[in-house]
Design an enzyme around this catalytic site. Structure first.
Site, PDB file in Angstrom:
ATOM      1  N   LYS A   7       2.438  -3.460   7.372  1.00 13.21           N
ATOM      2  CA  LYS A   7       2.718  -3.635   5.940  1.00 13.21           C
ATOM      3  C   LYS A   7       4.161  -3.188   5.645  1.00 13.21           C
ATOM      4  CE  LYS A   7       0.184  -4.735   3.019  1.00 13.21           C
ATOM      5  NZ  LYS A   7      -0.222  -6.078   2.476  1.00 13.21           N
TER       6      LYS A   7
ATOM      7  N   THR B 128       0.820  -1.208   0.000  1.00 15.15           N
ATOM      8  CA  THR B 128       0.000   0.000   0.000  1.00 15.15           C
ATOM      9  C   THR B 128       0.859   1.266   0.000  1.00 15.15           C
ATOM     10  OG1 THR B 128      -1.440   1.272   1.483  1.00 15.15           O
ATOM     11  CG2 THR B 128      -0.124  -0.407   2.516  1.00 15.15           C
ATOM     12  N   ASP B 129       0.274   2.370  -0.439  1.00  7.90           N
ATOM     13  CA  ASP B 129       0.975   3.658  -0.347  1.00  7.90           C
ATOM     14  C   ASP B 129       1.007   4.168   1.098  1.00  7.90           C
ATOM     15  OD1 ASP B 129      -1.717   4.341  -0.054  1.00  7.90           O
ATOM     16  OD2 ASP B 129      -1.794   5.695  -1.789  1.00  7.90           O
ATOM     17  N   GLU B 130       0.205   3.528   1.974  1.00  6.29           N
ATOM     18  CA  GLU B 130       0.124   4.011   3.357  1.00  6.29           C
ATOM     19  C   GLU B 130       1.445   3.853   4.100  1.00  6.29           C
ATOM     20  OE1 GLU B 130      -3.450   3.200   5.527  1.00  6.29           O
ATOM     21  OE2 GLU B 130      -4.585   2.853   3.697  1.00  6.29           O
TER      22      GLU B 130
ATOM     23  N   ARG C 116     -10.270   9.930  13.120  1.00  6.78           N
ATOM     24  CA  ARG C 116      -9.466   8.734  13.394  1.00  6.78           C
ATOM     25  C   ARG C 116      -8.144   9.192  14.031  1.00  6.78           C
ATOM     26  NH1 ARG C 116      -8.014   5.572   7.955  1.00  6.78           N
ATOM     27  NH2 ARG C 116      -9.850   4.324   8.395  1.00  6.78           N
TER      28      ARG C 116
ATOM     29  N   TYR D 267     -15.170  11.139   8.970  1.00 10.43           N
ATOM     30  CA  TYR D 267     -14.229  11.415  10.066  1.00 10.43           C
ATOM     31  C   TYR D 267     -13.727  12.858   9.975  1.00 10.43           C
ATOM     32  CZ  TYR D 267     -13.733   6.276  10.508  1.00 10.43           C
ATOM     33  OH  TYR D 267     -13.935   4.931  10.666  1.00 10.43           O
TER      34      TYR D 267
ATOM     35  N   TYR E 191      -1.663  -0.763  11.093  1.00 15.05           N
ATOM     36  CA  TYR E 191      -1.807  -1.417   9.782  1.00 15.05           C
ATOM     37  C   TYR E 191      -0.630  -1.069   8.879  1.00 15.05           C
ATOM     38  CZ  TYR E 191      -3.211  -1.884   4.872  1.00 15.05           C
ATOM     39  OH  TYR E 191      -3.223  -2.171   3.527  1.00 15.05           O
TER      40      TYR E 191
END
Ligand code: NAD
Ligand code: TYD
Length: 336
Positions: free
Chosen positions: A153, A125-127, A272, A206, A149
């Site tokens: 990753k 992921t780009d996260e 969040r 959010y 998360y």
């Protein structure tokens, strides 16, 4: 081509199994999936009984399971989709993320090293890059994850890169922007909002909703992973992105417009914790080196996605009756 695809009962894994079986007459796919809350055999209803498809219920973090699968099926390619994937759940209960995303990936890498595979593709992921106020993540951007998360990753991705450098296990990593489309579990923004609205419920935005995400529609992501699997160079990393970057509130407004509903359906809820403000990914390398480009706009993908959820109520209503409600009560202290 013998493919071991993990997490194939989830959203993107199930779409990729369908893609592979349709595109390649010679592809044999073994799907190893633990069937967590996010794993759903309904996602593969049309594939069950396919002569080139095998399902194994199992945990990628379990050495014996993984060893048996490698011995029995001798995969040439591993596509590692299996993961715990929802940021909010990782905030409430991070352990499963470490076990699956880090230990599970490690267990697969060890088997891939010992048995030898032609390609190991890590679906990431780009996260992992954190948040960028106005720039774009390239493949060389340093990891700076914010949530359990994305940290899990990132840990897995470091291992995947290290297995190439240390052991020459032919790995490739993809860092993708947010996917959306059919069979996405209705806890993520787009399917949660569509299904809530179809049920006449409000949608929880959010904070102020100004956080930005980049979006890719399912078939374009399948094509990108296919390009990386077949033509990506071992040891390389490829960003997957469309350039379609939208604030959450704008995504919400687009869904409301398609469903002909007003902004009264928006419920602004507390933000969040550690919420990343903006993701933007530079996918030039994938486009220039592997000739990939997206084929659908965000608006086209969103219209098709809303149609799919409208036409497949049986699929998501079953899910929304179950454990999902308990989770949302815990998170927001109210019924959604
Ligand atoms: P998902 O949550 O819909 O499905 C995950 C699947 O993995 C489920 O079928 C689940 O049962 C299975 N699984 C979980 N733990 C397992 C374990 N220990 N062993 C075997 N199977 C296990 O996920 P998704 O949204 O389809 O994401 C797929 C992959 O793509 C993930 O690796 C995710 O990190 C990555 N990714 C997702 C997005 C996105 O927007 N959803 C974006 C970029 C990257
Ligand atoms: P999500 O779909 O959970 O994906 P990710 O956090 O991995 O990007 O969330 C997408 C964006 O939407 C993110 O900025 C959080 C926001 N969001 C809401 O505002 N309300 C919600 O109920 C959810 C699930 C997400």
């Amino acid at each position: 081509m013998k493919v071991l695809l993990t997490g194939g009962a989830g959203f993107m894994g199930s779409n990729m199994i369908r893609f592979l079986l349709n595109k390649y007459d010679h592809a044999q796919v073994v799907n190893v999936d633990k069937l967590t809350y996010a794993g759903n055999l309904d996602n593969l209803k049309d594939i069950v009984g396919h002569p080139r498809y095998t399902f194994v219920k199992g945990d990628i973090a379990d050495e014996a399971t993984v060893e048996n699968v490698f011995r029995q099926h001798r995969p040439e390619v591993v596509l590692n989709y299996a993961a715990e994937t929802h940021v909010d759940r990782s905030i409430l209960d991070p352990k499963a993320f470490i076990m699956t995303d880090v230990v599970g990936t490690f267990t697969l890498l060890e088997a891939a090293r010992q048995h030898g595979v032609k390609r190991f593709v890590q679906i990431s992921t780009d996260e992992v890059f954190g948040s960028t106020a106005d720039g774009q993540f390239t493949e060389a951007t340093a990891f700076d994850p914010s949530s359990p998360y994305s940290a899990s990753k990132a840990g897995a991705d470091h291992l995947v890169r290290a297995y190439w450098r240390t052991y020459r296990t032919p790995t490739v990593v993809t860092h993708s922007c947010n996917f959306f489309g059919p069979y996405e579990y209705p806890e993520k923004l787009i399917p949660l909002f569509i299904t809530n609205l179809l049920e006449g419920k409000k949608v929880p935005v959010y904070g102020d909703g100004r956080q930005v995400r980049e979006w890719i529609y399912v078939p374009d992501h399948c094509r990108a992973v296919d390009a990386v699997m077949t033509a990506g160079q071992p040891g390389e990393v490829y960003n997957i992105g469309t350039g379609e970057r939208l604030a959450n509130i704008d995504v919400t407004r687009k869904i409301l417009t398609i469903l002909e509903l007003s902004e009264n359906m928006i419920d602004y809820v507390p933000d969040r914790p550690g919420h990343d403000l903006r993701y933007a990914i530079d996918s030039t390398k994938l486009r220039n080196e592997l000739g990939w480009a997206p084929t659908r706009s965000f608006d086209q993908g969103l219209a098709s996605t809303v149609r799919w959820y409208r036409e497949n109520e049986w699929w998501w209503r079953k899910i929304k009756k179950g454990e999902y409600l308990e989770y949302y009560r815990q998170q927001y202290g109210r019924k959604t």
